[in-house]
Scaffold this active site. Structure first.
Site, PDB file in Angstrom:
ATOM      1  N   SER A 140       4.988  -2.857 -12.879  1.00  0.00           N
ATOM      2  CA  SER A 140       4.377  -2.039 -11.827  1.00  0.00           C
ATOM      3  C   SER A 140       3.500  -2.849 -10.880  1.00  0.00           C
ATOM      4  O   SER A 140       2.894  -2.289  -9.973  1.00  0.00           O
ATOM      5  CB  SER A 140       3.504  -0.975 -12.496  1.00  0.00           C
ATOM      6  OG  SER A 140       2.620  -1.608 -13.411  1.00  0.00           O
TER       7      SER A 140
ATOM      8  N   THR B 167      -0.610   0.889 -11.393  1.00  0.00           N
ATOM      9  CA  THR B 167      -1.343  -0.007 -10.486  1.00  0.00           C
ATOM     10  C   THR B 167      -2.589  -0.539 -11.177  1.00  0.00           C
ATOM     11  O   THR B 167      -3.267   0.198 -11.891  1.00  0.00           O
ATOM     12  CB  THR B 167      -1.785   0.793  -9.241  1.00  0.00           C
ATOM     13  OG1 THR B 167      -0.626   1.173  -8.534  1.00  0.00           O
ATOM     14  CG2 THR B 167      -2.707  -0.013  -8.343  1.00  0.00           C
TER      15      THR B 167
ATOM     16  N   THR C 140      -0.293  -3.676  -6.568  1.00  0.00           N
ATOM     17  CA  THR C 140       0.777  -2.843  -7.138  1.00  0.00           C
ATOM     18  C   THR C 140       2.127  -3.175  -6.514  1.00  0.00           C
ATOM     19  O   THR C 140       2.195  -3.712  -5.397  1.00  0.00           O
ATOM     20  CB  THR C 140       0.471  -1.357  -6.860  1.00  0.00           C
ATOM     21  OG1 THR C 140       1.337  -0.532  -7.634  1.00  0.00           O
ATOM     22  CG2 THR C 140       0.651  -1.012  -5.404  1.00  0.00           C
TER      23      THR C 140
ATOM     24  N   ARG D  20       8.126   2.293   2.416  1.00  0.00           N
ATOM     25  CA  ARG D  20       6.999   3.125   1.961  1.00  0.00           C
ATOM     26  C   ARG D  20       5.812   2.238   1.554  1.00  0.00           C
ATOM     27  O   ARG D  20       5.957   1.263   0.844  1.00  0.00           O
ATOM     28  CB  ARG D  20       7.438   3.975   0.773  1.00  0.00           C
ATOM     29  CG  ARG D  20       6.357   4.932   0.223  1.00  0.00           C
ATOM     30  CD  ARG D  20       5.616   4.343  -0.955  1.00  0.00           C
ATOM     31  NE  ARG D  20       4.719   5.318  -1.599  1.00  0.00           N
ATOM     32  CZ  ARG D  20       3.861   5.014  -2.560  1.00  0.00           C
ATOM     33  NH1 ARG D  20       3.757   3.778  -2.988  1.00  0.00           N
ATOM     34  NH2 ARG D  20       3.109   5.951  -3.087  1.00  0.00           N
TER      35      ARG D  20
ATOM     36  N   THR E 201      -5.299   4.970  -9.255  1.00  0.00           N
ATOM     37  CA  THR E 201      -3.911   4.754  -9.629  1.00  0.00           C
ATOM     38  C   THR E 201      -3.234   6.119  -9.601  1.00  0.00           C
ATOM     39  O   THR E 201      -3.900   7.145  -9.659  1.00  0.00           O
ATOM     40  CB  THR E 201      -3.822   4.119 -11.028  1.00  0.00           C
ATOM     41  OG1 THR E 201      -2.441   3.900 -11.360  1.00  0.00           O
ATOM     42  CG2 THR E 201      -4.455   4.989 -12.088  1.00  0.00           C
ATOM     43  N   GLY E 202      -1.925   6.113  -9.503  1.00  0.00           N
ATOM     44  CA  GLY E 202      -1.217   7.383  -9.480  1.00  0.00           C
ATOM     45  C   GLY E 202      -0.522   7.613  -8.152  1.00  0.00           C
ATOM     46  O   GLY E 202      -0.331   6.677  -7.373  1.00  0.00           O
TER      47      GLY E 202
HETATM   48  N1  ASP Z   1      -0.809   4.250  -6.474  1.00  0.00           N
HETATM   49  C1  ASP Z   1       0.412   3.508  -6.456  1.00  0.00           C
HETATM   50  C2  ASP Z   1       1.202   3.899  -5.270  1.00  0.00           C
HETATM   51  O1  ASP Z   1       1.254   5.072  -4.954  1.00  0.00           O
HETATM   52  C3  ASP Z   1       1.257   3.682  -7.643  1.00  0.00           C
HETATM   53  C4  ASP Z   1       0.620   3.915  -8.941  1.00  0.00           C
HETATM   54  O2  ASP Z   1      -0.515   3.625  -9.201  1.00  0.00           O
HETATM   55  O3  ASP Z   1       1.294   4.426  -9.767  1.00  0.00           O
HETATM   56  O4  ASP Z   1       1.836   3.038  -4.697  1.00  0.00           O
END
Ligand code: ASP
Length: 343
Positions: A91, A197, A215, A225, A248-249
């Site tokens: 990731s 991330t 990330t 994106r 994160t997320g």
């Molecule tokens: N926040 C990151 C993104 O949207 C991905 C993640 O943390 O899962 O690119």
């Protein structure tokens, strides 16, 4: 079992030791713990905190710098370079899962204690985007470089262009191509599977806080994106007077609410890190009827060494390191009954 109060004074407690999950080797003792009383922790002296279990080896690298009176900026850069360079971490950086067209595109940002910031987005072929982000901050009049321009800047500054798509990530992508359904929502069976991330905050012996975030973004995202991770104030923000936060997320939700900036501003107004993280998650939950399908996690620390994390769904972990060692902690979540109490 000891009490949380014991933990706060450094005895490692109020806590249930559960085992280590995906934690990698570290020079520090590690325990996985569940906090009582709002999930807020008190860290002593210099410290470093970061998201997920890969934060444990990342914190160890950062701590080596902090422990020898190095700067928080060097610590966060060095720390997050660990998962960036690890092909088994799917990731972040090298080994990250590609976009839907098979390109590994990376996002990263960094902030120092003077409010300077640098970031890169949609960067291909460079293993350590965080170091490019730092150079953007230090060597250019800009904050953000993206895509081919960011790569050219990196190459001009001595970075090598490499193939970052590992055989394992390529295999996963080819498997995804069989259905090719673009679905950024987490797998209900494992809501954290798509989110890993690394965000990191550190305070050095001089008392300065800096932060970093890096990330490969959502797996199999649309080509082009860019998520929250390179957006200053979204996935990471530091104000050396107050503290810092990182995320994160699902980046789209973090961007729409500018979560890390929000958390720091709430802390400035007197909320604790736990309360501020709770409110930032509440903003996302309130605007999403389908919040049970969305994972976002925030991690915050203030200049007093109070630290907390909070997520929408359970499963978010964070690593904290100070002179007492390293602890891998379970964040409270909105979906968890205890979460509503906040901080
Ligand atoms: N926040 C990151 C993104 O949207 C991905 C993640 O943390 O899962 O690119």
């Amino acid at each position: 079992m000891t009490t949380r109060r014991d933990f706060l004074i450094g005895a490692g407690a109020g806590l249930v030791t559960l085992g280590l999950g995906r934690v990698q080797a570290s020079s520090h003792p590690v325990s996985r713990e569940v906090a009582e009383d709002g999930g807020q922790y008190r860290l002593q002296g210099p410290f470093v905190v970061s998201t997920w279990s890969h934060g444990v080896p990342a914190n160890a690298a950062a701590w080596e710098i902090l422990d020898s009176a190095g700067s928080a900026l060097d610590a966060v850069e060095t720390g997050v370079r660990v998962p960036e360079g690890d092909p088994d971490i799917i990731s972040v950086g090298y080994g990250g899962r590609p976009d839907r067209d098979g390109h590994v595109t990376l996002d990263a940002c960094i902030m120092d204690h003077e409010g300077n910031a640098g970031s890169v987005a949609f960067l291909e072929g460079i293993k350590h985007p965080i170091s490019v982000a730092r150079l953007v901050m230090e060597k250019t009049p800009h904050v953000m470089l993206v895509g081919a321009g960011a790569q050219r800047f990196a190459v001009d500054n001595g970075f090598e262009v490499e193939n970052l798509l590992t055989p394992a990530a390529e295999k996963e992508w080819r498997c995804w191509l069989e259905k090719a359904s673009y679905d950024p929502w987490p797998d209900p069976a494992d809501p954290n599977a798509a989110h890993d991330t690394i965000g990191m905050l550190a305070v050095d012996t001089a008392g300065n806080m800096c932060g970093a975030c890096t990330t490969s973004g959502l797996p199999f995202k649309m080509h082009g994106r860019v998520g929250d991770s390179p957006i200053i104030g979204a996935a990471m923000f530091v104000d050396n007077e107050v503290g810092g936060a990182c995320a994160t997320g699902l980046g789209e939700e973090v961007m729409k609410t500018l979560g890390s900036f929000l958390i720091v501003e709430l802390m400035r107004q007197g909320l604790s890190p736990a309360e501020a993280c709770h409110e930032a998650i509440a903003r996302i939950v309130r605007r999403n009827a389908d919040w049970k399908e969305v994972q976002v996690g925030y991690l915050a620390a203030d200049k007093q060494g109070r630290c907390a994390a909070f997520s929408i769904l359970p499963g978010f972990q964070f690593a904290v390191t100070d002179r007492e060692g390293t602890r891998l902690l379970d964040a409270r979540s909105w979906a968890h009954p205890e979460a509503a109490a906040g901080g």
